[in-house]
Design a protein around this motif. Structure first.
Motif, PDB file in Angstrom:
ATOM      1  N   ALA A  50      43.321  31.769  28.355  1.00  0.00           N
ATOM      2  CA  ALA A  50      42.543  30.559  28.117  1.00  0.00           C
ATOM      3  C   ALA A  50      42.397  30.297  26.617  1.00  0.00           C
ATOM      4  O   ALA A  50      42.512  31.215  25.793  1.00  0.00           O
ATOM      5  N   ARG A  51      42.146  29.072  26.281  1.00  0.00           N
ATOM      6  CA  ARG A  51      41.902  28.705  24.884  1.00  0.00           C
ATOM      7  C   ARG A  51      40.566  29.308  24.461  1.00  0.00           C
ATOM      8  O   ARG A  51      39.567  29.191  25.181  1.00  0.00           O
ATOM      9  N   GLU A  52      40.550  29.944  23.306  1.00  0.00           N
ATOM     10  CA  GLU A  52      39.340  30.623  22.873  1.00  0.00           C
ATOM     11  C   GLU A  52      38.909  30.172  21.477  1.00  0.00           C
ATOM     12  O   GLU A  52      39.734  29.809  20.635  1.00  0.00           O
ATOM     13  N   PHE A  53      37.615  30.225  21.277  1.00  0.00           N
ATOM     14  CA  PHE A  53      37.021  29.864  20.000  1.00  0.00           C
ATOM     15  C   PHE A  53      37.374  30.899  18.929  1.00  0.00           C
ATOM     16  O   PHE A  53      37.371  32.106  19.197  1.00  0.00           O
ATOM     17  N   VAL A  54      37.666  30.397  17.733  1.00  0.00           N
ATOM     18  CA  VAL A  54      37.963  31.267  16.607  1.00  0.00           C
ATOM     19  C   VAL A  54      36.899  31.121  15.520  1.00  0.00           C
ATOM     20  O   VAL A  54      36.306  32.105  15.087  1.00  0.00           O
ATOM     21  N   ALA A  55      36.673  29.888  15.073  1.00  0.00           N
ATOM     22  CA  ALA A  55      35.734  29.659  13.972  1.00  0.00           C
ATOM     23  C   ALA A  55      35.355  28.183  13.949  1.00  0.00           C
ATOM     24  O   ALA A  55      36.065  27.346  14.503  1.00  0.00           O
ATOM     25  N   SER A  56      34.245  27.885  13.292  1.00  0.00           N
ATOM     26  CA  SER A  56      33.859  26.484  13.135  1.00  0.00           C
ATOM     27  C   SER A  56      33.059  26.298  11.863  1.00  0.00           C
ATOM     28  O   SER A  56      32.501  27.259  11.314  1.00  0.00           O
ATOM     29  N   ILE A  57      33.013  25.049  11.411  1.00  0.00           N
ATOM     30  CA  ILE A  57      32.304  24.709  10.183  1.00  0.00           C
ATOM     31  C   ILE A  57      31.743  23.306  10.318  1.00  0.00           C
ATOM     32  O   ILE A  57      32.393  22.428  10.889  1.00  0.00           O
ATOM     33  N   GLY A  58      30.536  23.112   9.811  1.00  0.00           N
ATOM     34  CA  GLY A  58      29.944  21.793   9.808  1.00  0.00           C
ATOM     35  C   GLY A  58      30.608  20.909   8.769  1.00  0.00           C
ATOM     36  O   GLY A  58      31.034  21.392   7.719  1.00  0.00           O
ATOM     37  N   TRP A  59      30.684  19.623   9.051  1.00  0.00           N
ATOM     38  CA  TRP A  59      31.368  18.731   8.121  1.00  0.00           C
ATOM     39  C   TRP A  59      30.536  18.489   6.862  1.00  0.00           C
ATOM     40  O   TRP A  59      31.078  18.287   5.779  1.00  0.00           O
ATOM     41  N   SER A  60      29.225  18.536   6.981  1.00  0.00           N
ATOM     42  CA  SER A  60      28.388  18.238   5.821  1.00  0.00           C
ATOM     43  C   SER A  60      27.775  19.463   5.169  1.00  0.00           C
ATOM     44  O   SER A  60      27.504  19.455   3.984  1.00  0.00           O
ATOM     45  N   GLY A  61      27.561  20.506   5.912  1.00  0.00           N
ATOM     46  CA  GLY A  61      26.900  21.671   5.349  1.00  0.00           C
ATOM     47  C   GLY A  61      27.861  22.803   5.109  1.00  0.00           C
ATOM     48  O   GLY A  61      29.074  22.637   5.148  1.00  0.00           O
TER      49      GLY A  61
ATOM     50  N   SER B 261      27.534  25.805   6.806  1.00  0.00           N
ATOM     51  CA  SER B 261      27.423  26.771   7.896  1.00  0.00           C
ATOM     52  C   SER B 261      28.783  27.031   8.517  1.00  0.00           C
ATOM     53  O   SER B 261      29.532  26.102   8.811  1.00  0.00           O
ATOM     54  N   THR B 262      29.084  28.300   8.699  1.00  0.00           N
ATOM     55  CA  THR B 262      30.331  28.701   9.340  1.00  0.00           C
ATOM     56  C   THR B 262      30.028  29.731  10.422  1.00  0.00           C
ATOM     57  O   THR B 262      29.067  30.496  10.303  1.00  0.00           O
ATOM     58  N   TYR B 263      30.852  29.736  11.442  1.00  0.00           N
ATOM     59  CA  TYR B 263      30.658  30.661  12.551  1.00  0.00           C
ATOM     60  C   TYR B 263      32.011  31.186  12.990  1.00  0.00           C
ATOM     61  O   TYR B 263      33.021  30.481  12.918  1.00  0.00           O
ATOM     62  N   TYR B 264      31.999  32.440  13.454  1.00  0.00           N
ATOM     63  CA  TYR B 264      33.241  33.112  13.814  1.00  0.00           C
ATOM     64  C   TYR B 264      33.092  33.858  15.129  1.00  0.00           C
ATOM     65  O   TYR B 264      32.007  34.307  15.485  1.00  0.00           O
ATOM     66  N   SER B 265      34.206  34.013  15.804  1.00  0.00           N
ATOM     67  CA  SER B 265      34.211  34.900  16.954  1.00  0.00           C
ATOM     68  C   SER B 265      34.182  36.333  16.453  1.00  0.00           C
ATOM     69  O   SER B 265      34.569  36.623  15.308  1.00  0.00           O
TER      70      SER B 265
END
Length: 124
Positions: free
Chosen positions: A43-54, A56-60
């Motif tokens: 399945a497709r899995e989350f790796v990382a994300s970032i807010g467009w304005s701030g 904040s970053t998040y990772y698996s």
């Protein structure tokens, strides 16, 4: 909103790659960009994300400490720097935009726009 991922390729285990996601169209400040990956048969899995304005970053858990997501608003581009690559990182990598992004945005269904994938192959 349109997204275009690039930068994939073949790399040896332990090596590095940097993926880019070019964003075009109107993207609002409360949106965010996520990176996902999908290996064959999985399945497709989350790796990382970032807010467009701030900032904040998040990772698996599987990439935390090895991958870094960053954003250049002037270039409307989001990057995924991947270091210490492992064979299990082999997958097609996708970037996606969530119009109402939060730190909880980790499911593919929460994202509204998707780019085409870019293949990353890590040889052992």
């Amino acid at each position: 909103v349109q997204l275009q991922a690039s930068g994939g390729g073949l790399v040896q285990a332990g090596g590095s790659l940097r993926l880019s996601c070019a964003v075009s169209g109107q993207i609002l400040n409360y949106s965010g960009i996520g990176w996902f990956r999908q290996a064959p048969g999985l399945a497709r899995e989350f790796v990382a994300s970032i807010g467009w304005s701030g900032d904040s970053t998040y990772y698996s858990d599987s990439v935390n400490g090895r991958f870094t997501v960053s954003r250049d608003k002037a270039k409307a581009t989001v990057y995924l720097q991947m270091n210490s690559l492992k064979s299990e990182d082999t997958a097609v990598y996708y970037c996606a935009a969530d119009r109402t992004w939060t730190w909880l945005s980790r499911r593919p269904g929460q994202y509204d726009y998707w780019g085409q994938g870019t293949l990353v192959t890590v040889s052992s």
